[in-house]
Motif scaffolding. Structure first.
Motif, PDB file in Angstrom:
ATOM      1  N   MET A 124       0.829  -1.212   0.000  1.00 31.88           N
ATOM      2  CA  MET A 124       0.000   0.000   0.000  1.00 31.88           C
ATOM      3  C   MET A 124       0.865   1.263   0.000  1.00 31.88           C
ATOM      4  O   MET A 124       0.517   2.251  -0.652  1.00 31.88           O
ATOM      5  N   LEU A 125       1.980   1.237   0.702  1.00 33.79           N
ATOM      6  CA  LEU A 125       2.882   2.392   0.675  1.00 33.79           C
ATOM      7  C   LEU A 125       3.488   2.565  -0.712  1.00 33.79           C
ATOM      8  O   LEU A 125       3.560   3.677  -1.233  1.00 33.79           O
ATOM      9  N   VAL A 126       3.893   1.464  -1.338  1.00 37.01           N
ATOM     10  CA  VAL A 126       4.433   1.535  -2.700  1.00 37.01           C
ATOM     11  C   VAL A 126       3.362   2.047  -3.660  1.00 37.01           C
ATOM     12  O   VAL A 126       3.645   2.879  -4.527  1.00 37.01           O
ATOM     13  N   LEU A 127       2.134   1.581  -3.490  1.00 36.06           N
ATOM     14  CA  LEU A 127       1.040   2.067  -4.322  1.00 36.06           C
ATOM     15  C   LEU A 127       0.827   3.559  -4.111  1.00 36.06           C
ATOM     16  O   LEU A 127       0.647   4.315  -5.072  1.00 36.06           O
ATOM     17  N   ALA A 128       0.882   4.011  -2.869  1.00 37.70           N
ATOM     18  CA  ALA A 128       0.704   5.438  -2.573  1.00 37.70           C
ATOM     19  C   ALA A 128       1.798   6.267  -3.233  1.00 37.70           C
ATOM     20  O   ALA A 128       1.529   7.340  -3.800  1.00 37.70           O
ATOM     21  N   ILE A 129       3.029   5.779  -3.189  1.00 38.64           N
ATOM     22  CA  ILE A 129       4.139   6.487  -3.841  1.00 38.64           C
ATOM     23  C   ILE A 129       3.930   6.521  -5.348  1.00 38.64           C
ATOM     24  O   ILE A 129       4.191   7.535  -6.007  1.00 38.64           O
ATOM     25  N   SER A 130       3.441   5.428  -5.901  1.00 37.20           N
ATOM     26  CA  SER A 130       3.161   5.376  -7.339  1.00 37.20           C
ATOM     27  C   SER A 130       2.058   6.358  -7.717  1.00 37.20           C
ATOM     28  O   SER A 130       2.148   7.050  -8.738  1.00 37.20           O
ATOM     29  N   ILE A 131       1.027   6.434  -6.905  1.00 35.33           N
ATOM     30  CA  ILE A 131      -0.055   7.390  -7.155  1.00 35.33           C
ATOM     31  C   ILE A 131       0.488   8.812  -7.097  1.00 35.33           C
ATOM     32  O   ILE A 131       0.131   9.664  -7.911  1.00 35.33           O
ATOM     33  N   TYR A 132       1.379   9.078  -6.143  1.00 30.17           N
ATOM     34  CA  TYR A 132       1.978  10.407  -6.009  1.00 30.17           C
ATOM     35  C   TYR A 132       2.681  10.831  -7.297  1.00 30.17           C
ATOM     36  O   TYR A 132       2.644  11.998  -7.670  1.00 30.17           O
ATOM     37  N   GLY A 133       3.302   9.882  -7.994  1.00 32.00           N
ATOM     38  CA  GLY A 133       3.980  10.187  -9.253  1.00 32.00           C
ATOM     39  C   GLY A 133       3.035  10.649 -10.344  1.00 32.00           C
ATOM     40  O   GLY A 133       3.448  11.320 -11.286  1.00 32.00           O
ATOM     41  N   LYS A 134       1.758  10.322 -10.207  1.00 34.59           N
ATOM     42  CA  LYS A 134       0.764  10.688 -11.225  1.00 34.59           C
ATOM     43  C   LYS A 134      -0.153  11.811 -10.777  1.00 34.59           C
ATOM     44  O   LYS A 134      -0.632  12.600 -11.589  1.00 34.59           O
ATOM     45  N   ASN A 135      -0.451  11.842  -9.464  1.00 38.78           N
ATOM     46  CA  ASN A 135      -1.397  12.810  -8.917  1.00 38.78           C
ATOM     47  C   ASN A 135      -0.916  13.189  -7.517  1.00 38.78           C
ATOM     48  O   ASN A 135      -1.148  12.445  -6.553  1.00 38.78           O
TER      49      ASN A 135
END
Length: 141
Positions: A63-74
């Protein structure tokens, strides 16, 4: 002679400690992979997915990796997802618009998150198939 023995004993102890530390630190337990089929587009979707996935250590990290990935887009949604993903002790009370449920990132965590602005490829670097050779493009979202 006593001084030499004492020094040799100290050096021996340090060498034993230094070379045994990596063995102790290794965790050879096989981990279950975490699969996430869709990327959340709202904070509520992220929270719902988090309640299902983050019941294991692997799920929490995913979930933290997903959150970081989302941050890269939005950045806005990603910041809120990261706030929800970090430990409670790394959060602070806040009334800022970026806060989620009255909580925001602490100063050092906010700084680290800001480093992703400099290194855009890092947000995808943790996904399966993402490599320098393919521009950190994962094989699956």
């Amino acid at each position: 002679m006593i001084l030499v023995f004492s020094t040799m004993k100290t050096i021996t102890c340090l060498l034993v400690f230094c070379f045994s530390l990596p063995i102790v630190a290794q965790n050879l337990t096989e981990r279950n992979p975490v699969s996430i089929s869709t990327e959340p587009t709202t904070v509520d979707e992220f929270k719902s997915l988090q309640s299902k996935v983050a019941s294991t250590p692997e799920g929490g990290v995913a979930m933290l990796v997903l959150a970081i990935s989302i941050y890269g887009k939005n950045q806005d949604l990603g910041t809120k997802a990261v706030i929800l993903s970090v430990l409670f002790k790394n959060r602070q009370k806040s009334t800022k618009p970026s806060a989620v449920e009255g909580m925001d990132l602490g100063g050092s965590d906010k700084y680290l998150l800001g480093q992703l602005d400099k290194y855009k490829m890092l947000s995808n670097g943790y996904w399966k198939g993402a490599e320098p050779a393919n521009g950190y493009t994962p094989s699956m979202p």
